[in-house]
Design a protein around this motif. Structure first.
Motif, PDB file in Angstrom:
ATOM      1  N   ASP A  37     103.043 100.020  59.451  1.00  9.98           N
ATOM      2  CA  ASP A  37     103.565 100.992  58.582  1.00  9.98           C
ATOM      3  C   ASP A  37     104.563 101.913  58.665  1.00  9.98           C
ATOM      4  O   ASP A  37     104.655 102.782  59.977  1.00  9.98           O
ATOM      5  CB  ASP A  37     102.183 101.830  58.198  1.00  9.98           C
ATOM      6  CG  ASP A  37     101.108 101.141  57.437  1.00  9.98           C
ATOM      7  OD1 ASP A  37     101.318 100.323  56.583  1.00  9.98           O
ATOM      8  OD2 ASP A  37     100.120 101.310  57.886  1.00  9.98           O
ATOM      9  N   SER A  61     107.441 103.810  63.022  1.00 10.52           N
ATOM     10  CA  SER A  61     106.502 103.399  62.261  1.00 10.52           C
ATOM     11  C   SER A  61     105.111 104.000  62.787  1.00 10.52           C
ATOM     12  O   SER A  61     105.200 105.031  63.923  1.00 10.52           O
ATOM     13  CB  SER A  61     106.410 101.931  62.299  1.00 10.52           C
ATOM     14  OG  SER A  61     105.931 101.457  63.738  1.00 10.52           O
ATOM     15  N   VAL A  62     103.975 103.879  62.493  1.00  9.91           N
ATOM     16  CA  VAL A  62     102.864 104.388  63.157  1.00  9.91           C
ATOM     17  C   VAL A  62     102.781 103.828  64.502  1.00  9.91           C
ATOM     18  O   VAL A  62     102.099 104.432  65.362  1.00  9.91           O
ATOM     19  CB  VAL A  62     101.636 103.685  62.400  1.00  9.91           C
ATOM     20  CG1 VAL A  62     100.245 104.173  63.106  1.00  9.91           C
ATOM     21  CG2 VAL A  62     101.518 103.963  61.000  1.00  9.91           C
ATOM     22  N   LYS A  63     103.444 102.631  64.930  1.00  6.23           N
ATOM     23  CA  LYS A  63     103.177 102.252  66.366  1.00  6.23           C
ATOM     24  C   LYS A  63     104.664 102.117  66.977  1.00  6.23           C
ATOM     25  O   LYS A  63     104.278 102.155  68.111  1.00  6.23           O
ATOM     26  CB  LYS A  63     102.787 100.594  65.999  1.00  6.23           C
ATOM     27  CG  LYS A  63     101.167 100.500  65.798  1.00  6.23           C
ATOM     28  CD  LYS A  63     100.385 100.845  66.883  1.00  6.23           C
ATOM     29  CE  LYS A  63      99.356 101.510  66.570  1.00  6.23           C
ATOM     30  NZ  LYS A  63      98.858 102.640  67.211  1.00  6.23           N
TER      31      LYS A  63
ATOM     32  N   LEU B  11     101.233 101.237  74.722  1.00  5.32           N
ATOM     33  CA  LEU B  11     100.386 101.074  73.540  1.00  5.32           C
ATOM     34  C   LEU B  11      99.670  99.711  73.793  1.00  5.32           C
ATOM     35  O   LEU B  11      98.427  99.660  73.472  1.00  5.32           O
ATOM     36  CB  LEU B  11     101.287 101.103  72.325  1.00  5.32           C
ATOM     37  CG  LEU B  11     100.530 100.791  71.211  1.00  5.32           C
ATOM     38  CD1 LEU B  11      99.831 102.322  70.904  1.00  5.32           C
ATOM     39  CD2 LEU B  11     101.492 100.781  69.846  1.00  5.32           C
ATOM     40  N   ILE B  62      97.631 102.126  58.143  1.00  2.00           N
ATOM     41  CA  ILE B  62      97.054 103.201  57.408  1.00  2.00           C
ATOM     42  C   ILE B  62      96.073 103.189  56.331  1.00  2.00           C
ATOM     43  O   ILE B  62      95.098 103.912  56.162  1.00  2.00           O
ATOM     44  CB  ILE B  62      98.403 103.956  56.680  1.00  2.00           C
ATOM     45  CG1 ILE B  62      99.476 104.598  57.587  1.00  2.00           C
ATOM     46  CG2 ILE B  62      97.928 105.109  55.697  1.00  2.00           C
ATOM     47  CD1 ILE B  62     100.701 104.948  57.150  1.00  2.00           C
ATOM     48  N   ARG B 325     106.835 110.305  71.086  1.00  3.68           N
ATOM     49  CA  ARG B 325     106.269 109.021  71.665  1.00  3.68           C
ATOM     50  C   ARG B 325     105.889 109.514  73.115  1.00  3.68           C
ATOM     51  O   ARG B 325     106.282 110.440  73.617  1.00  3.68           O
ATOM     52  CB  ARG B 325     107.112 107.860  71.828  1.00  3.68           C
ATOM     53  CG  ARG B 325     107.591 107.330  70.536  1.00  3.68           C
ATOM     54  CD  ARG B 325     106.490 106.610  69.760  1.00  3.68           C
ATOM     55  NE  ARG B 325     107.085 106.164  68.195  1.00  3.68           N
ATOM     56  CZ  ARG B 325     106.309 106.092  67.283  1.00  3.68           C
ATOM     57  NH1 ARG B 325     105.057 105.835  67.395  1.00  3.68           N
ATOM     58  NH2 ARG B 325     106.870 105.819  65.769  1.00  3.68           N
ATOM     59  N   THR B 344     100.906 110.721  66.342  1.00  6.32           N
ATOM     60  CA  THR B 344     101.218 109.852  65.142  1.00  6.32           C
ATOM     61  C   THR B 344     101.426 110.500  64.053  1.00  6.32           C
ATOM     62  O   THR B 344     101.287 111.789  64.098  1.00  6.32           O
ATOM     63  CB  THR B 344      99.607 109.083  65.043  1.00  6.32           C
ATOM     64  OG1 THR B 344     100.072 107.809  64.295  1.00  6.32           O
ATOM     65  CG2 THR B 344      98.718 109.919  64.413  1.00  6.32           C
TER      66      THR B 344
END
Lengths: 126, 392
Positions: A37, A61-63, B11, B62, B325, B344
């Motif tokens: 997203d 994005s979300v990531k 991540l 989402i 980040r 986020t």
């Protein structure tokens, strides 16, 4: 899903669509799926000069956060406000409603760019 | 388009290969959970995580996040470690290793705890449940082998059996406001009366499983552990239980939504808020550190409790649509005072949220700070955790 055949692609997942004196520029479905997203996009102002291979914006994005690289030389003549206002437009429709900028170029040298078939083969898209 | 390696590697647990700007998960040698085929059949985007091939998302991070907040989601968390402790010294051994005192736990009670090194650095955060015949520890996938080695190193003199059951069992988390109601319509024993952080054994069509009222999303819900052979049947049953197909009340959700949900709920994630160089006191987990027993790290932690920690974990409300980040610098008056651990674009709050370690003098809620986003300062305000608390 195969990429649209009416445009050219880069290894860094941008696409361009030739429109006479100018090109429309966006990112591919493959890139969008990798990003997940989209939450924010930073695009250059009208009049800004793009240089092939150089970063011209950022997409978040979300990531992940990624840089956008210019596939062509030229000057920005239009910016898609729809994607700035609602970045999810890029997820929904990366090839039409989700275009990023329009760039005024000279004759575009497409020899360094990939066709849809070449791009799809390179990234195993089908 | 080229992704920034650092945030992605953190991540996804370092399982990302960069290839001309594209990241690809290793597909070789990744472990598969009993639900792997199910994930693929649901069109999940799979990603390597801590040595497992896991679903990052199905429909979208989402959408899955929002569905969990308003309905019910099922998460495959079989990658997490499940370790059984038995034998006469099991409690003594665990109490030597854990920051919580588990000697007082009742049968069926679960305790969130840390496992620390001698310096008080966090080796892992775990949940230990006292069952009738054994103690069960659930640990992070990324730390399972490290912990097993740590237990082995410290077991001398204790009459304890340690059994890693991770590969023989499956685990799912059912999370969301409609989960309990939904389960009580189908399970033989109601879970509505099960207290938070408590477990019960159940049987359905002769198949035994453990249900714990816990989770990692900030919603009500349960985590269920069963044998591998029962796992796939269970998930199909759950998704079909209201007979609605894609409009089902229960939807699968992936690791992406799990991360944004836990962040809104202010829960720490190992590798982000917790590490071997961070202590539980700085992380705001003083409540999970016993003061009435000795354990590995207790001396170091007692000192920190007494004298205070130089840094503290805080929440940040970021006044920008941009997302900081991990490891970006937090500034106050132009000087570095901390670092981002997670951030986020919060789907529930509609704004950017972050967690960060800041020097303690800047940790008061309301303190104005900035986040250095590669040269662009983003205004932010220190706030109390969690960002999101469910009603009721």
């Amino acid at each position: 899903m195969a990429s649209p055949t009416d445009r050219f692609y880069t290894e860094t997942h941008e696409w361009i669509k030739l429109q006479g004196e100018r090109v429309l520029l966006g990112i591919t479905r493959f890139a969008v799926d990798e990003l997940t997203d989209v939450t924010f996009v930073e695009l250059p102002a009208i009049g800004k000069t793009l240089t092939v291979g150089k970063a011209f914006g950022e997409i978040e994005s979300v990531k992940a956060t990624s840089e956008l690289y210019a596939p062509v030389d030229g000057a920005v003549v239009e910016v898609n406000d729809a994607v700035k206002n609602d970045p999810s437009t890029i997820n929904q429709d990366p090839y039409e409603a989700g275009w990023l900028v329009a760039v005024k170029t000279g004759p575009v040298d497409t020899s360094k760019l990939m066709s849809a078939a070449q791009y799809d083969a390179k990234f195993n898209i089908h | 388009m080229t992704s920034y390696a650092k945030s992605l590697e953190m991540l996804f647990g370092g399982d990302i290969i960069f290839l001309t700007g594209v990241f690809l998960s290793h597909t070789l040698n990744l472990l598969k959970t009993p639900f792997h085929e199910f994930h693929v059949s649901q069109g999940a985007k799979m990603v390597g995580f801590a040595g497992w091939d896991m679903p990052l998302l199905y429909r979208g991070i989402i959408a899955e996040h929002q569905h969990t907040r308003k309905s019910a989601s099922v998460f495959d968390v079989s990658h997490m470690g499940r370790v059984k402790f038995t034998g006469p010294d099991a409690v003594k051994f665990l109490n030597h290793l854990l920051t919580r005192n588990i000697a007082g736990a009742a049968v069926g009670q679960s305790l969130y705890s840390l496992v620390c090194n001698e310096n008080g650095g966090v080796l892992d955060d775990v949940i230990v449940s006292r069952m009738e015949k054994y103690h069960l520890m659930v640990c992070n996938a990324s730390n399972r082998l490290k912990l097993l080695a740590w237990f082995d190193r410290h077991r001398t003199g204790f009459d304890v059996q340690i059994s890693d059951e991770t590969l023989q069992t499956a685990m799912v988390a059912l999370q969301g406001p409609k989960v309990i109601e939904l389960l009580d319509a189908v399970l033989p024993k109601p879970v509505a009366g099960l207290k938070r952080y408590h477990c019960m054994m159940q049987r359905y069509m002769f198949i035994p499983f453990t249900v714990c009222r816990s989770g990692y999303t900030g919603e009500d819900g349960v985590e269920v552990i069963c044998g591998n052979s029962a796992a796939l049947m269970a998930i199909k049953f759950l998704l079909k239980s209201d007979g609605q197909g894609t409009e089902s009340l229960v939807q699968p959700a992936g690791l992406g939504a799990r991360d944004t949900l836990r962040l809104e709920a202010g829960m720490p994630l190992y590798g982000h808020e917790l590490s071997e160089t961070v202590d539980p006191i700085s992380a705001g987990l003083n409540w999970a550190v016993a003061k009435d027993k000795d354990f590995i790290g207790s001396k170091a932690l007692a000192g920190l409790v007494q004298h205070g920690t130089p840094q503290k974990l805080v929440g940040l409300l970021v006044d920008s649509p941009r997302t900081p980040r991990q490891d970006m610098t937090v500034l106050a008056g132009g000087k570095p005072v901390g670092r981002i651990t997670s951030a986020t674009a919060s789907p529930t709050m509609g704004r950017t949220i972050a967690m960060a370690y800041v020097q303690s003098e800047f940790s008061e809620p309301g303190t104005a700070v900035e986040v250095d986003l590669r040269g662009t300062p983003l205004a932010a305000t220190v706030t109390k955790l969690p960002f999101y608390k469910r009603a009721g």
